[in-house]
Design a protein around this motif. Structure first.
Motif, mmCIF file in Angstrom:
data_model
loop_
_atom_site.group_PDB
_atom_site.id
_atom_site.type_symbol
_atom_site.label_atom_id
_atom_site.label_comp_id
_atom_site.label_asym_id
_atom_site.label_seq_id
_atom_site.Cartn_x
_atom_site.Cartn_y
_atom_site.Cartn_z
ATOM 1 N N ILE A 112 11.604 -10.230 -16.469
ATOM 2 C CA ILE A 112 10.393 -9.598 -16.984
ATOM 3 C C ILE A 112 9.747 -10.600 -17.928
ATOM 4 O O ILE A 112 10.363 -11.023 -18.912
ATOM 5 C CB ILE A 112 10.710 -8.299 -17.757
ATOM 6 N N THR A 113 8.532 -11.009 -17.617
ATOM 7 C CA THR A 113 7.823 -11.965 -18.450
ATOM 8 C C THR A 113 6.658 -11.277 -19.157
ATOM 9 O O THR A 113 6.288 -10.154 -18.824
ATOM 10 C CB THR A 113 7.290 -13.150 -17.615
ATOM 11 N N ILE A 114 6.069 -11.959 -20.113
ATOM 12 C CA ILE A 114 4.986 -11.377 -20.896
ATOM 13 C C ILE A 114 3.785 -11.043 -20.008
ATOM 14 O O ILE A 114 3.032 -10.103 -20.290
ATOM 15 C CB ILE A 114 4.578 -12.320 -22.051
ATOM 16 N N SER A 115 3.599 -11.783 -18.898
ATOM 17 C CA SER A 115 2.455 -11.535 -18.021
ATOM 18 C C SER A 115 2.570 -10.210 -17.276
ATOM 19 O O SER A 115 1.579 -9.692 -16.760
ATOM 20 C CB SER A 115 2.289 -12.680 -17.015
ATOM 21 N N SER A 116 3.790 -9.653 -17.212
ATOM 22 C CA SER A 116 3.986 -8.386 -16.504
ATOM 23 C C SER A 116 3.795 -7.181 -17.415
ATOM 24 O O SER A 116 3.956 -6.036 -16.978
ATOM 25 C CB SER A 116 5.398 -8.342 -15.895
ATOM 26 N N VAL B 64 9.852 -15.318 -21.028
ATOM 27 C CA VAL B 64 10.703 -14.226 -20.542
ATOM 28 C C VAL B 64 10.961 -13.209 -21.661
ATOM 29 O O VAL B 64 11.263 -13.577 -22.795
ATOM 30 C CB VAL B 64 12.046 -14.778 -20.007
ATOM 31 N N ILE B 65 10.852 -11.928 -21.305
ATOM 32 C CA ILE B 65 11.149 -10.831 -22.227
ATOM 33 C C ILE B 65 12.563 -10.297 -21.989
ATOM 34 O O ILE B 65 13.278 -9.919 -22.910
ATOM 35 C CB ILE B 65 10.140 -9.680 -22.047
ATOM 36 N N GLY B 66 12.962 -10.261 -20.729
ATOM 37 C CA GLY B 66 14.295 -9.761 -20.367
ATOM 38 C C GLY B 66 14.585 -10.068 -18.912
ATOM 39 O O GLY B 66 13.723 -10.566 -18.181
ATOM 40 N N ASN B 67 15.804 -9.769 -18.474
ATOM 41 C CA ASN B 67 16.162 -9.983 -17.073
ATOM 42 C C ASN B 67 17.278 -9.030 -16.661
ATOM 43 O O ASN B 67 17.953 -8.445 -17.509
ATOM 44 C CB ASN B 67 16.565 -11.439 -16.827
#
Length: 214
Positions: free
Chosen positions: A161-165, A181-184
């Motif tokens: 999950i990236t900031i662009s999403s 990246v925010i999380g995975n």
């Protein structure tokens, strides 16, 4: 959606100069000044214990506060400086700047991860790894989001999950100029062990085949 802005309670400081500031400290207060916003500077006192607690909580310099001073209208402020005792490292003076609703400011906004039950990867035993629990954004003071929402719907093992999403409020921009990246969704330990065993098995088979050819 505007979030809840924490209150910062203060009182008007009678008198100015070093004498009034020393008296404030003797009374268990931290002297300060509020400036900007097209108004005259105002001398204030903040209870020492209250300010110290907020400083220890972290992010004080990047937190927007609702300053409440008896006899005055509430005003949004952000800290622009904290002077400390050179020996004890305790606050001795604070500078606060008034902000208009249209002012831009950098603030850390928490991230909430939702819809874990709609993530195939998590259903298979994958684990949500949170890389950033909060993100620093440049936002308008009158339109501060309470949180950022990261939707896990449809994400499988290995997805990030990236900031662009993430949908950001109008006019808000990250202070980091890249798609970070925010999380995975990481693989469960059992699946990683199976993959490792398979890799080792393939390596052993390859070695045996090479020996046979020799």
């Amino acid at each position: 959606m505007a979030g809840s802005i924490p209150d910062l309670n203060a009182t008007v400081r009678a008198g100015t100069g070093k004498g009034a500031a020393r008296q404030a400290r003797r009374d268990g207060q931290v002297p300060g000044i509020v400036y900007g916003g097209g108004e005259d500077p105002q001398s204030i006192n903040i209870p020492f214990n209250v300010l110290l607690k907020k400083l220890k909580a972290g992010r004080f310099m990047s937190t927007l506060f609702n300053l409440k001073v008896e006899g005055n209208e509430d005003v949004r402020v952000i800290c622009r400086g904290v002077q400390r005792d050179v020996v004890k490292d305790l606050p001795t003076h604070i500078d606060l700047m008034r902000l208009k609703r249209t002012s831009k400011v950098n603030l850390f906004i928490p991230v909430e991860f939702v819809n874990e039950d709609a993530s195939p990867g998590i259903k298979r035993g994958g684990l949500l790894t949170v890389v950033r629990q909060e993100v620093e954004l440049n936002v308008t003071a009158g339109d501060i989001p309470e949180k950022l929402v990261a939707d896990l719907t449809g994400l499988d093992v290995g997805d990030t999950i990236t900031i662009s999403s993430i949908d950001l409020p109008s006019g808000a921009t990250p202070t980091i100029d890249r798609d970070f990246v925010i999380g995975n969704i990481s693989a469960p330990s059992s699946l990683r062990s199976s993959d490792d065993d398979a890799a080792e098995g393939d390596a052993e088979d390859g070695g045996e085949e090479a020996a046979a050819e020799e």
